[in-house]
Design a protein around this motif. Structure first.
Motif, short mmCIF file in Angstrom:
data_model
loop_
_atom_site.label_atom_id
_atom_site.label_comp_id
_atom_site.label_asym_id
_atom_site.label_seq_id
_atom_site.Cartn_x
_atom_site.Cartn_y
_atom_site.Cartn_z
N ARG A 78 -7.80 -61.14 17.35
CA ARG A 78 -7.70 -59.86 18.40
C ARG A 78 -8.92 -59.79 19.36
O ARG A 78 -9.24 -58.91 20.02
CB ARG A 78 -7.71 -58.74 17.57
N PHE A 79 -9.62 -61.19 19.58
CA PHE A 79 -10.67 -60.91 20.56
C PHE A 79 -10.15 -61.44 22.02
O PHE A 79 -9.15 -62.25 21.98
CB PHE A 79 -11.82 -61.92 20.33
N VAL A 80 -10.50 -60.76 23.00
CA VAL A 80 -10.30 -61.10 24.35
C VAL A 80 -11.40 -61.40 25.29
O VAL A 80 -12.47 -60.63 25.02
CB VAL A 80 -9.60 -59.80 24.98
N MET A 81 -11.38 -62.50 25.98
CA MET A 81 -12.36 -62.88 26.91
C MET A 81 -12.09 -61.87 28.00
O MET A 81 -11.20 -62.20 28.93
CB MET A 81 -12.42 -64.28 27.26
N ALA A 82 -13.08 -61.01 28.61
CA ALA A 82 -12.78 -60.22 29.68
C ALA A 82 -13.00 -61.15 30.72
O ALA A 82 -13.63 -62.01 30.94
CB ALA A 82 -14.06 -59.14 29.52
N PRO A 83 -12.13 -60.57 31.99
CA PRO A 83 -12.36 -61.37 33.30
C PRO A 83 -13.85 -61.16 33.70
O PRO A 83 -14.47 -59.97 33.97
CB PRO A 83 -11.47 -60.70 34.21
N GLY A 108 -11.45 -63.09 38.41
CA GLY A 108 -10.49 -62.22 39.46
C GLY A 108 -10.04 -63.51 40.41
O GLY A 108 -10.78 -64.25 40.83
N THR A 109 -8.57 -63.28 40.66
CA THR A 109 -8.12 -64.52 41.31
C THR A 109 -7.39 -64.15 42.58
O THR A 109 -6.39 -62.96 42.45
CB THR A 109 -7.34 -65.59 40.43
N GLN A 110 -7.71 -64.52 43.59
CA GLN A 110 -6.94 -63.91 44.86
C GLN A 110 -5.58 -64.15 45.25
O GLN A 110 -5.26 -65.23 44.97
CB GLN A 110 -7.63 -63.95 46.05
N PRO A 111 -4.46 -63.21 45.61
CA PRO A 111 -3.18 -63.51 45.60
C PRO A 111 -2.75 -63.78 47.05
O PRO A 111 -1.68 -64.18 47.25
CB PRO A 111 -2.70 -61.87 45.39
N ALA A 120 -8.25 -50.44 16.17
CA ALA A 120 -7.18 -49.48 16.34
C ALA A 120 -6.62 -49.54 17.55
O ALA A 120 -5.63 -49.11 17.83
CB ALA A 120 -7.74 -48.10 15.75
N SER A 121 -7.50 -49.84 18.57
CA SER A 121 -6.85 -50.31 20.21
C SER A 121 -6.30 -51.37 20.13
O SER A 121 -5.75 -51.82 21.43
CB SER A 121 -8.27 -50.18 20.95
N ASP A 122 -5.86 -52.20 19.03
CA ASP A 122 -5.14 -53.29 18.99
C ASP A 122 -6.07 -54.55 19.44
O ASP A 122 -6.22 -55.61 18.71
CB ASP A 122 -4.04 -53.51 20.07
N LEU A 123 -6.71 -54.64 20.61
CA LEU A 123 -7.46 -55.91 21.05
C LEU A 123 -8.59 -55.37 21.39
O LEU A 123 -8.94 -54.20 22.16
CB LEU A 123 -6.63 -56.75 21.88
N GLU A 124 -9.79 -55.92 21.61
CA GLU A 124 -11.03 -55.95 22.09
C GLU A 124 -11.61 -56.88 22.89
O GLU A 124 -11.39 -57.94 22.63
CB GLU A 124 -12.33 -55.63 20.90
N SER A 125 -12.12 -56.45 24.18
CA SER A 125 -12.54 -57.56 24.93
C SER A 125 -13.89 -57.56 25.27
O SER A 125 -14.71 -56.42 25.06
CB SER A 125 -11.74 -57.39 26.37
N PHE A 126 -14.62 -58.66 25.52
CA PHE A 126 -16.01 -58.95 25.54
C PHE A 126 -16.18 -59.82 26.66
O PHE A 126 -15.57 -60.70 27.23
CB PHE A 126 -16.48 -59.73 24.33
N GLY A 127 -17.45 -59.39 27.57
CA GLY A 127 -17.83 -60.14 28.74
C GLY A 127 -18.83 -61.12 28.55
O GLY A 127 -18.72 -62.47 28.21
N ALA A 128 -19.94 -60.68 28.78
CA ALA A 128 -21.19 -61.38 28.69
C ALA A 128 -21.53 -62.14 27.45
O ALA A 128 -21.96 -63.24 27.59
CB ALA A 128 -22.55 -60.48 28.90
N MET A 129 -21.33 -61.65 26.29
CA MET A 129 -21.18 -62.18 25.00
C MET A 129 -20.50 -63.50 24.75
O MET A 129 -20.91 -64.51 24.40
CB MET A 129 -20.97 -61.48 23.67
N VAL A 130 -19.23 -63.63 25.51
CA VAL A 130 -18.35 -64.78 25.34
C VAL A 130 -18.90 -65.65 26.51
O VAL A 130 -18.86 -66.86 26.16
CB VAL A 130 -16.91 -64.34 25.68
N LEU A 131 -19.32 -65.14 27.45
CA LEU A 131 -19.80 -66.18 28.80
C LEU A 131 -21.09 -66.81 28.09
O LEU A 131 -21.21 -68.21 28.52
CB LEU A 131 -20.36 -65.18 29.90
N ALA A 132 -21.69 -66.31 27.33
CA ALA A 132 -23.10 -67.13 26.83
C ALA A 132 -22.73 -67.83 25.49
O ALA A 132 -23.79 -68.61 24.96
CB ALA A 132 -24.23 -66.07 26.67
N ASN A 133 -21.83 -67.50 24.85
CA ASN A 133 -21.55 -68.24 23.57
C ASN A 133 -20.19 -68.81 23.65
O ASN A 133 -19.18 -68.25 23.28
CB ASN A 133 -21.63 -67.14 22.28
#
Length: 367
Positions: free
Chosen positions: A18-23, A56-59, A299-312
């Motif tokens: 249930r981990f998500v890598m944030a954009p 972020g990816t431009q359309p 309880a929110s189903d999934l949690e997203s993490f940014g900098a912690m995933v970037l560095a690890n």
């Protein structure tokens, strides 16, 4: 009790946890908008998370705001993303591209056509942006015509189609700070047509983008990211801001999107309202969430993490074993580092797990 390491079903895909890598924008793409040479390695390293949401990816050409950001609207970009998707899928992960149109947060110097950018209204944000010639004031952009708004909706849908063609599992609509958020804000949207004025009209663009993408690739492959507490870049929702977001979430709920991704800045009342209004998957991101709080929002189903995933790159393994986390270095977030593209991108050390202990490389214990 539900554990953040447990599998989860999102639409038609089964996430390994249930981990998500944030954009996170990295500004390391090629000048033509194709992913950089190390993008597959970077995302593949971090694919231990259940779901990766890309930078972020431009359309479209008009949808580029910053230098060296990727796109997903040309054949070359589609081909370039395939290696990224393959690297993520090879580790059992899944990937949604974040579709990001900057609106007025752009500069002609940063786009392939060097034209004046587009926005809900011709109002400058009062911000500066980085260009190859250094920081520059963001100029006033041209207000989209009604037909231009509808054409931009089609750009989003086309980009979503190309994303699926490239092998992505879905797309996330970027609804914070940029074009979609600008339509919501009274400080950026002073239109007199059906996309301005009332809160229902200001929410119309976001809803139409979601509807168009769902029509193209399906609701189970479509998510959106929102933040009612975001107030940067000169954006102001006015006194009716909470009602605006409640209305938007209610209408998006009817479309049946795969998820809503909330960046939460502390207004627990509106977060609780969202939980009642939203009948689908909720991803929660709390900026600055300390390590000891990982898993508390499950309880929110999934949690997203940014900098912690970037560095690890081995974030999941470190969390599960208690190994210490690398610290993200903001000075290498964007663009090339002093020793090339790898610096601050693919060179963060991973722990090697040995029995119950872990070490970095072959020299020292990680714990």
């Amino acid at each position: 009790m539900t554990d953040i390491h447990s599998p989860f079903t999102l639409g038609k895909i089964r996430l390994q946890n249930r981990f998500v890598m944030a954009p996170m924008t990295r500004a390391r793409a090629n000048a033509d908008g194709t992913p950089g040479i190390l993008a597959a390695e970077y995302y593949g390293q971090r694919a231990g998370v259940g779901l990766t949401i890309t930078e972020g990816t431009q359309p479209s050409e008009d949808g580029q705001g910053y230098l060296m950001t990727p796109g997903i609207y040309t054949d070359g970009q589609v081909a370039g993303w395939r290696a990224v998707n393959e690297a993520i899928h090879a580790r059992g992960g899944h990937v949604f591209y974040q579709l990001m149109h900057p609106g007025r947060m752009s500069h002609p110097d940063n786009t392939p056509h060097h034209r004046q950018g587009v926005a809900p209204s011709a109002i400058a944000p009062g911000e500066q942006i980085y260009t190859l010639d250094g920081m520059k004031d963001i100029p006033i952009h041209r207000a989209l015509t009604t037909e231009g708004v509808q054409s931009t909706v089609k750009d989003y849908a086309y980009a979503a189609k190309r994303a699926i063609e490239s092998g992505a599992d879905g797309v996330e609509i970027h609804g914070i700070a940029y074009l979609i958020h600008q339509f919501l804000a009274i400080s950026a949207n002073q239109r007199a047509d059906q996309y301005g004025g009332s809160l229902e009209n200001r929410a119309r663009f976001a809803i139409e983008v979601a509807q168009a993408i769902v029509a193209e690739i399906g609701a189970d492959r479509t998510g959106i990211r929102l933040s009612p507490g975001f107030a940067g870049f000169g954006l102001d929702h006015g006194d009716e801001g909470p009602d605006l977001f409640r209305y938007l979430v209610t209408e998006l709920n009817k479309i049946g999107l795969a998820y809503i991704h909330i960046v939460h800045y502390g207004d627990d009342d509106i977060l609780h309202d969202f939980r009642k209004l939203w009948g689908h998957v909720l991803i929660l991101n709390r900026p600055g969430r300390p390590r000891e709080d990982i898993g508390k929002d499950i309880a929110s189903d999934l949690e997203s993490f940014g900098a912690m995933v970037l560095a690890n790159p081995d974030f999941i393994e470190r969390v599960s074993t208690g190994a210490p986390l690398n610290t993200a270095d903001h000075s290498v977030y964007f663009g090339q580092g002093p020793d090339g593209r790898a610096s601050g991108y693919t060179d963060f050390p991973a722990c090697l797990m040995v029995g119950r202990r872990s070490r970095v490389g072959s020299r020292r214990w990680c714990d």
